[in-house]
Write a protein that holds these residues in place. Structure first.
Motif: not given
Length: 173
Positions: A9, A124, A147, A144, A159
Motif C-alpha cells: 500500500l 492508503e 486495508n 480503511g 508501504q
C-alpha cells in the motif's frame, strides 16, 4: 518460504505498482495481472496504457472490475497474481451500490483459499483531511476497513513512499 499474500500500500503515484510488478517478476512463476479499473475517459485510458507498457510482456491480463473470485480460484502453486488495485475494486462496488461488507468477505475468502501466490496493491487514503462530502467519507472509511482486513490476512505488508518500500509486517523473499 514464499509469502502467499503480499499486501502493498501507498499513496497515489508512490511507486507501489512498479514495486509490486518487480515482486511478481522476481518470483519466476506464471504471471497473472488482475486489472480492476474501468476505463471511462481518456485520462484513465492513458494511465492503463502506461501501466501495460511499464510491466511489459509475459503477463496474462484479466479485467475484473468486480469479481476476482474466478481468476483466484483458478490459480495454482505455479502461478503468481498481481491485483492492481483494491482501491479501484472497492470504488467499483461503492459506485454500483453493492454491499461492501459482503463483497469484502468474498474477496478475503477467495484470497484465503487461493493456491497461487498473490500480491495486492491498495491506496492508503487515511493521511489526508476529512473529506467534505458523505460519499468521499464513506469511501475513506470503507477503504480503511478493507486495508486493515487485507493487512491482517497478509503474510507480508509493505508501504511504498517515493518509490521506497518499508516492510511493516513479515519479510520479503
Amino acid at each position: 518460504m514464499r509469502p502467499d499474500l503480499t499486501f502493498v500500500l501507498g499513496g497515489a503515484a508512490s511507486g507501489k505498482s512498479a514495486f509490486s510488478e518487480q515482486l511478481v517478476v522476481s518470483s519466476g512463476k506464471n504471471r497473472f495481472y488482475l486489472a480492476t479499473s474501468q476505463v471511462f475517459d481518456d485520462e484513465m485510458r492513458l494511465k492503463v496504457k502506461h501501466h501495460i507498457a511499464q510491466r511489459g510482456s509475459g503477463w496474462t491480463t484479466v479485467e475484473a472490475p468486480f469479481d476476482l473470485t474466478p481468476t483466484l480460484a483458478g490459480l495454482t502453486s505455479g502461478d503468481v497474481c498481481l491485483i492492481d488495485c483494491a482501491t479501484m475494486w472497492l470504488t467499483n462496488h461503492l459506485l454500483a451500490e453493492n454491499d461492501l461488507l459482503h463483497e469484502q468477505g468474498k474477496l478475503l475468502q477467495a484470497l484465503k483459499t487461493c493456491e497461487g501466490q498473490i500480491v495486492i496493491v491498495s491506496n492508503e487514503v487515511g493521511h489526508g483531511i476529512v473529506p467534505d462530502n458523505a460519499l468521499s467519507r464513506r469511501f475513506r472509511e470503507a477503504q480503511g476497513r478493507l486495508n486493515i482486513a487485507l493487512a491482517a490476512q497478509a503474510d507480508v505488508v509493505v508501504q511504498v513512499t517515493a518509490g521506497l518500500p518499508l516492510v511493516l509486517k513479515g519479510q520479503l523473499p
